[in-house]
Structures are given as C-alpha cells and as structure tokens.
Design a protein around this motif. Sequence first.
Motif, PDB file in Angstrom:
ATOM      1  N   ASN A 217       0.822  -1.206   0.000  1.00  0.00           N
ATOM      2  CA  ASN A 217       0.000   0.000   0.000  1.00  0.00           C
ATOM      3  C   ASN A 217       0.858   1.258   0.000  1.00  0.00           C
ATOM      4  O   ASN A 217       0.550   2.238  -0.691  1.00  0.00           O
ATOM      5  CB  ASN A 217      -0.922  -0.002   1.223  1.00  0.00           C
ATOM      6  N   ILE A 218       1.932   1.253   0.792  1.00  0.00           N
ATOM      7  CA  ILE A 218       2.817   2.411   0.824  1.00  0.00           C
ATOM      8  C   ILE A 218       3.484   2.611  -0.532  1.00  0.00           C
ATOM      9  O   ILE A 218       3.555   3.732  -1.060  1.00  0.00           O
ATOM     10  CB  ILE A 218       3.885   2.242   1.928  1.00  0.00           C
ATOM     11  N   TRP A 219       3.976   1.532  -1.103  1.00  0.00           N
ATOM     12  CA  TRP A 219       4.610   1.646  -2.421  1.00  0.00           C
ATOM     13  C   TRP A 219       3.605   2.145  -3.453  1.00  0.00           C
ATOM     14  O   TRP A 219       3.925   3.022  -4.273  1.00  0.00           O
ATOM     15  CB  TRP A 219       5.178   0.294  -2.853  1.00  0.00           C
ATOM     16  N   ALA A 220       2.387   1.604  -3.419  1.00  0.00           N
ATOM     17  CA  ALA A 220       1.367   2.026  -4.386  1.00  0.00           C
ATOM     18  C   ALA A 220       0.982   3.486  -4.192  1.00  0.00           C
ATOM     19  O   ALA A 220       0.734   4.206  -5.171  1.00  0.00           O
ATOM     20  CB  ALA A 220       0.136   1.134  -4.260  1.00  0.00           C
ATOM     21  N   ALA A 221       0.921   3.949  -2.936  1.00  0.00           N
ATOM     22  CA  ALA A 221       0.593   5.355  -2.689  1.00  0.00           C
ATOM     23  C   ALA A 221       1.662   6.279  -3.244  1.00  0.00           C
ATOM     24  O   ALA A 221       1.363   7.305  -3.867  1.00  0.00           O
ATOM     25  CB  ALA A 221       0.405   5.584  -1.187  1.00  0.00           C
ATOM     26  N   LEU A 222       2.930   5.937  -3.032  1.00  0.00           N
ATOM     27  CA  LEU A 222       4.022   6.745  -3.578  1.00  0.00           C
ATOM     28  C   LEU A 222       4.027   6.708  -5.104  1.00  0.00           C
ATOM     29  O   LEU A 222       4.263   7.719  -5.768  1.00  0.00           O
ATOM     30  CB  LEU A 222       5.363   6.248  -3.039  1.00  0.00           C
ATOM     31  N   ASP A 223       3.752   5.546  -5.655  1.00  0.00           N
ATOM     32  CA  ASP A 223       3.720   5.399  -7.104  1.00  0.00           C
ATOM     33  C   ASP A 223       2.569   6.202  -7.698  1.00  0.00           C
ATOM     34  O   ASP A 223       2.724   6.860  -8.727  1.00  0.00           O
ATOM     35  CB  ASP A 223       3.588   3.917  -7.459  1.00  0.00           C
ATOM     36  N   ARG A 224       1.409   6.156  -7.045  1.00  0.00           N
ATOM     37  CA  ARG A 224       0.236   6.885  -7.557  1.00  0.00           C
ATOM     38  C   ARG A 224       0.447   8.386  -7.518  1.00  0.00           C
ATOM     39  O   ARG A 224      -0.081   9.125  -8.355  1.00  0.00           O
ATOM     40  CB  ARG A 224      -1.001   6.504  -6.713  1.00  0.00           C
ATOM     41  N   ALA A 225       1.224   8.854  -6.544  1.00  0.00           N
ATOM     42  CA  ALA A 225       1.497  10.285  -6.433  1.00  0.00           C
ATOM     43  C   ALA A 225       2.721  10.710  -7.224  1.00  0.00           C
ATOM     44  O   ALA A 225       3.096  11.887  -7.195  1.00  0.00           O
ATOM     45  CB  ALA A 225       1.681  10.658  -4.967  1.00  0.00           C
ATOM     46  N   ASP A 226       3.365   9.780  -7.937  1.00  0.00           N
ATOM     47  CA  ASP A 226       4.602  10.068  -8.675  1.00  0.00           C
ATOM     48  C   ASP A 226       5.651  10.682  -7.769  1.00  0.00           C
ATOM     49  O   ASP A 226       6.380  11.607  -8.145  1.00  0.00           O
ATOM     50  CB  ASP A 226       4.325  10.999  -9.862  1.00  0.00           C
ATOM     51  N   ALA A 227       5.736  10.156  -6.546  1.00  0.00           N
ATOM     52  CA  ALA A 227       6.714  10.667  -5.584  1.00  0.00           C
ATOM     53  C   ALA A 227       8.077  10.046  -5.864  1.00  0.00           C
ATOM     54  O   ALA A 227       8.184   8.843  -6.117  1.00  0.00           O
ATOM     55  CB  ALA A 227       6.266  10.352  -4.161  1.00  0.00           C
ATOM     56  N   GLN A 228       9.098  10.869  -5.793  1.00  0.00           N
ATOM     57  CA  GLN A 228      10.469  10.391  -5.960  1.00  0.00           C
ATOM     58  C   GLN A 228      10.945   9.873  -4.607  1.00  0.00           C
ATOM     59  O   GLN A 228      11.257  10.648  -3.701  1.00  0.00           O
ATOM     60  CB  GLN A 228      11.364  11.522  -6.445  1.00  0.00           C
ATOM     61  N   ALA A 229      10.960   8.553  -4.431  1.00  0.00           N
ATOM     62  CA  ALA A 229      11.258   7.948  -3.125  1.00  0.00           C
ATOM     63  C   ALA A 229      12.514   7.107  -3.186  1.00  0.00           C
ATOM     64  O   ALA A 229      12.561   5.993  -2.696  1.00  0.00           O
ATOM     65  CB  ALA A 229      10.072   7.104  -2.661  1.00  0.00           C
TER      66      ALA A 229
END
Length: 496
Positions: A178-190
């Motif tokens: 879920n955390i990975w998907a949230a960052l991916d959905r927001a196009d966050a550079q993590a």
Amino acid sequence: GSRPTCQAELEHPPRQLAFSLCSAMAVATIAASSGTAALVAGLRRAAGGLRAFAATASSTSSSSSSARTAWRSGPGGTSRASQSAYEKSPSALAAMARRLARQGSVGQDPFEIEKAWSAVAFQAQGLADELSAKEAYELLRSLSAGGVLTKYEGACSALLGTLRKRGEGQLKPRKVINIWAALDRADAQASEVDAFFLRELPRALPGSASSSASSGVSGAHEASDGGGGDDDEQGEGSGEQPAAAGRSGPRGTGKDWRRTLALLEASGCPQLELREVWVGIEVATLADSAAVKSLSINGLVAALRSAALASGRTGTPPSPELVQRLCRRATAQARWLDGWAASHIALASASLGALPREVYDPLRQALLDRCALGPSKPGSKVGGKQFAKTPGRLELHGLAEAERVAAALAGFDVHDAEVRDRIAAWLSVPLPPKRFANLARDLAAIGLSDASSPHLARHVRARLRSSELRAEVGAEESQALARSYARPGEDEEDGS
C-alpha cells in the motif's frame, strides 16, 4: 423536550445542563396536569435525562481538547482542527489524519482544508523521530488519500525516513504494498527508501508465510486518493485460514495485479521467483474470460505495467492474447481515465509493441485533456488538484506525466506536433540533469529540432554545454543530443 440539540449546545456543558433543567421542568409541569402517576413517571424520565446530560457534560469537560477540535464540517470546523494538530500526540495525529482523509473536500472550504493538512504535515514532520512504523504508515496513507502527499515533501521524506529506520519487519506485506502504491500513484520520488522496499517486498510473495497470513485482510482504509489501492476486490480468504488462502493462488484481481507490479518493479526478488509470480497470474487471468473486464482502472494500469515489465524482470514475454485483452479494455475505458492512468497506459502499451491506431489514437484526447503536459502555473490545477507557488522551490508537478507521454510517443514513433510542443515547454524549466537529458532525447525522437523550434533548440544546446549535465549523463550522450538539436550545417560533434 423533543427539540434536537444543536452543535453549539453539545460543545458547551453549561448550556447542556441549562437545557436539561428546562426540559425537566417542562415535563414535570405537563405531567402535573395529568395526575400523580403521570407526574411521577414524567419526573423519572426527566431525572434520567438529567443524568445522561450530566454524564455527557462531564465527559466533554474532561476531553475538551479532543471534543471541541474534532473534525466536522461547517464554518470554522477545519480551522479548529488545524489548530489542534499542533497539540496532538503521534497516535492522535494519525487518527486525526484518517478523519481528514475520510471527510474529503466535497462541500468544504478549500482554504480551511489546506490549513488543516498543512498543520498535520508540519506536526508529522516534527514528530517523525517519535512515530512508530505503524503511525508513519497511517500518516502516509492519509496524506495520499487526501491528495497532498507530494505537496508536503518535507513531511513525506521524514515519514519515509521513519519507515526506513523502524519499519523492518514491522508492517504486514499488504501495508508495504500500500505504501509503495501510494508513492507510485502520487509520482513521488522515493529513492531514499528503495532499500526498504527491496528488503520488505519479498515478504509479499504469494508463497511466503507472512503474505499468506495477511492475504485475506482488507478494509475501508485501503482506499486511496489519490492513492493507490484497489478496494473493489475483496481478500481471497479469511485471516483464520492463512494456509488455504496461500494455496488458492492469484485470481487475476486488481489486488493480485497490484502486488505483482510492486514485486516486479521494486522488490529484490530473484528472477525465478518473479517468473513463478508472473506465470501464475497470467494463467489465472487468461483462464477467466471476465477477469480483465472486472478490473478497476488502477487494476488495469497495474496489469499493463506488469506485462511491460515481464520480459525484463522474469525472462518470460507476456502472452499476446493477454496484451490484446488489456489494450482493448484500456481503450474502452479512455473516457474515464485521469492523467496518471492515461500516461501509464500509453507508455506500457508502447513498450508492449501495440500499434498506434489501436491504442494511441483512442487515448489521444484523454492525454490532451487530462495530462499535465506542460509546466503548471502558480495557482493552476494539475490532475484535478490545485497547487500554490512555493517561494524558492522548483515546481515540477506534472513532469512525470509529461515524461511518460513523451516516452510513449517515442515508442509509438508518432510525431504529434501538438502534444510534442506542449511537452517541450518543460525544457525551458531548470530540470535535474538526468531528467532533462531523457526528456530532450525522447522529444528529439519525435521531431523536436532546430527546424521545428529554434528557440528551444538553442536553449538545449546551451544546457548541454554545462559541466554539471555532462558529468551526470556522460559526454557521449550529451554529444548525441547536441547533434540532434544542432542547426543545419553546424558541427556539434564536440558539443561546444
């Protein structure tokens, strides 16, 4: 006594007691005219009401800081919530963020909502060292559901740092996904937590014990905003029978595809294990003729992206029949796609070798209408969300979508001048060297040159002369780009 109690009376205990006394006197007066028995019964009811209201008043007084500042709609409600965020403990702050995310922004004052989220993000960043891994997870998911994950980059980085330091083995595999998907959905550079996902995502493999134990757990908070979850699919078993859930295998649901995408893109699993995951979900999807049609938009995007990654990560190319089904379904859903989904579908389809007339033509209008193809202006909306200009900060909202569309056009070999020229405006923004070089290369592949845009070509040539960019992307690539944007008859071999 039957008049409904208003919100102001609920927030002020003295008014509650005064209202209760008036109600008791009214009941007693009315009952007195009906005889002694009715009077006694009326007084008993009034006494019960008094005790209930007194208990409520006492409870309200003892927890005034939480009751008076709880999130509620209406004028001033969000303002009180934002003020109370600075006084919250880590656990209470996570609960408040969940309430904000559930309430949403429909019918609310946007300025007050922004103040409340700003207070939550500020407090989360300040309390990052005191947060547990679970609390950091809840805050990240709430920020994602509220659509503000990338807006408060400081809070996002601090929470991700907490996960990196304290999250090893603390979160269930589904929460890591879920955390990975949230960052991916927001196009966050993590990039700072890539090691965290490399270490934790292998626990989500279908055959692992931790994955089986949590495969049947799903809840309302899995929904995202913005944010990366597919809640239309339920778990594949109950938490009481993890072994049965583990043996059931993938069924081709959106949740299965989301897990597959996370494993293929961000995990450190060996190729053999990833091949087993891919073959299992591919066979299950092809066996069920309705599996692709039942996917949500997020599930469909995850399926297409997984298929595009399959050859490189598993060594097994995707089935042409599966690719054809996914592309047909994606184009049928074009009118309901947002910019994030449309750009991902276009890039994945181009990587899979789909024909432009079958995928790009049906998606073109959605790409033009919903993708942030050009740089956003202060106060403009990007992907349905409004962003204000932050002094001293480079605004790159929407760049990821533009990069995906440019790469898709290069993959399709489509020279669409209207789309290309809108994306080319990003080249005049001071982008990071590597992202600038990649975007310039893709745009050159679809026709951007000195002949089509002399001003931008001159800017690209000037940027290519910088030592910073040459050190980042390499002399060979910078010389190749210089030749692509050179004036006719000019020798740009040495990039000077």
